[in-house]
Design an enzyme around this catalytic site. Structure first.
Site, PDB file in Angstrom:
ATOM      1  N   LYS A 204      -1.392  13.047  -0.515  1.00  0.00           N
ATOM      2  CA  LYS A 204      -1.808  12.354  -1.739  1.00  0.00           C
ATOM      3  C   LYS A 204      -2.684  13.229  -2.623  1.00  0.00           C
ATOM      4  O   LYS A 204      -2.526  13.229  -3.850  1.00  0.00           O
ATOM      5  CB  LYS A 204      -2.536  11.060  -1.359  1.00  0.00           C
ATOM      6  N   GLY A 311      -0.142  -1.829   1.673  1.00  0.00           N
ATOM      7  CA  GLY A 311       0.328  -3.194   1.893  1.00  0.00           C
ATOM      8  C   GLY A 311       1.464  -3.561   0.967  1.00  0.00           C
ATOM      9  O   GLY A 311       1.684  -2.921  -0.071  1.00  0.00           O
TER      10      GLY A 311
END
Length: 440
Positions: A204, A311
């Site tokens: 990331k 999520g």
């Protein structure tokens, strides 16, 4: 009436099902969602029960069928992994189809290749969901903050490790027991290495570096340390010293002390490591599975993006935002072929990672030593010989004729720090380095 835009889903796991649920229920959402239609979906098992209801005729176990389907205008890759994800993204681009992906591993390693292909084909590849889950960070870095001279991007960008560290700090729990709880709650995978060894965060920060500084870096060159060897006593000592411990990913511009003559290449210091964060720092209060990214630049100063980092809901939200971005452009029939600045390869500058010995930072070090007079002074002398300035040095409770000495340094190069530690470990009273972390 607006033309329906066919969406092809590669994957119907947690995120894919979340995307499908949004697209199937457009009421009270952005009106453009009503113009989106799921045209084809690739799954591993046709007979598996699913949390979202889809027409069985749309499902296939061959992802190439999704990419090649004439009714699919935008390919959404949420299957994860390097292959076949990379090949499928390239196939979609070659077919003239825009792509939305949440795949940080592919973008971190093959972003430049994908950029060149997308630019040549005149299509878009959008990646908001690849970093930070539901936090909007990709588009702000590309657009809202585009006029700034970004100096530093740092953040907590892995929810699993932040959950573990938060529990260790607030409850005094040990790493292994909290990891087990995280796995049972679904925050950590059965094999948690990508998270706890810092690999996910390194992917990331490689992406964020490219956005913030305008050019790709070598993902394999990022110094990376995770939390799997972190001991609860270091978290406790950090708390006593008014710090918290976070797994931080950092990218910042620096001077290249090795005298790189190529002034067109921007030197960057990028790293992932457990780091002591002062209790009054903006990142100190980020707990649980939440993520936060702190951007520092001129003239904006400091801005922080905070929210749920993973999520089904947050990540699906980011994926659909990218789909809407592409859909809006299609509806406007932009015949000029304006390319997204993230993956317009011609706009990238050259960047390079400086040697890790040149990275400058503060340090937390815990030594195990004999409980003998004068040892603190000898440790201090070794640091002084290498020009390492000490902010604090504390001896904690000695046990079994041993002492634990914790040192926090001022900012120093990793090279000087390494030399000082080599001299210290050569002292007869020093039994070893029990922990070495970064410190803000």
């Amino acid at each position: 009436m607006a033309t329906r835009i066919g969406i092809g889903l590669l994957g119907l796991g947690t995120v894919g099902a979340g995307v499908a649920a949004i697209l199937n229920n457009p009421k009270d959402r952005h009106p453009l969602i009503g113009d989106l239609q799921i045209a084809r979906v690739a799954v591993r098992d046709l007979n598996r029960s699913r949390p979202v209801e889809l027409d069985p005729s749309l499902l296939t176990t061959d992802p190439q069928e999704v990419v090649d389907d004439a009714n699919v205008h935008v390919v959404v890759e949420v299957m994860g992994g390097l292959e076949p994800a990379r090949t499928l993204i390239m196939r979609a681009i070659a077919a003239g189809k825009s792509v939305v992906t949440a795949n940080k591993a592919v973008i971190a390693r093959h972003g430049e290749e994908i950029a060149a292909a997308a630019a040549a084909a005149g299509v878009y590849v959008l990646i908001e969901a690849a970093v930070g889950g539901g936090i909007p960070i990709i588009e702000p870095l590309k657009q809202s903050l585009g006029g700034n001279r970004i100096q530093r991007v740092s953040g907590i960008i892995n929810g699993t490790t932040n959950y573990i560290l938060s529990r260790m700090a607030h409850e005094g729990a040990n790493y292994q027991s909290v990891l087990k709880d995280a796995q049972e709650l679904g925050y950590a995978e059965a094999d948690p290495a990508a998270d706890v060894d810092g690999l996910d965060a390194a992917d990331k920060i490689a992406i964020l570096s490219g956005l913030a500084f305008g050019g790709p870096i070598d993902r394999s060159g990022i110094p990376t340390a995770g939390i799997s060897n972190l001991q609860s006593r270091d978290v406790d000592y950090a708390t006593q010293l008014d710090y918290g411990v976070k797994l931080l990913a950092v990218a910042e511009r620096v001077e290249d002390d090795e005298g790189d003559n190529d002034k067109t290449s921007l030197p960057l210091a990028v790293r992932v490591q457990p780091t002591l964060v002062p209790s009054d720092h903006p990142l100190a209060g980020v707990n649980g599975v939440n993520n936060a990214i702190l951007v520092e630049g001129d003239p904006i100063g400091r801005v922080m993006f905070y929210g749920p980092g993973a999520g089904a809901g947050p990540t699906a939200s980011a994926v659909v935002a990218d789909i809407l971005n592409i859909a809006g452009i299609r509806q406007l029939d932009d015949s000029d072929g304006n390319l997204d600045p993230l993956l317009a390869a011609s706009s990238w500058r050259a960047c390079h990672l400086v040697n890790s010995s040149q990275i400058r930072q503060r340090n937390y070090v815990r030594f195990t030593t004999d409980d003998a007079p004068g040892v603190i002074g000898r440790i201090g002398s070794c640091f002084g010989d290498q020009g390492v300035s000490i902010q604090s040095i504390v001896q904690f409770d000695p046990t079994d004729a041993a002492a634990e000495i914790v040192v926090i340094t001022h900012e120093v190069s990793n090279g000087a720090m390494k030399s000082a530690l080599e001299a210290i470990t050569a002292l007869p009273e020093v039994r070893g380095i029990a922990a070495h972390l970064g410190c803000l």
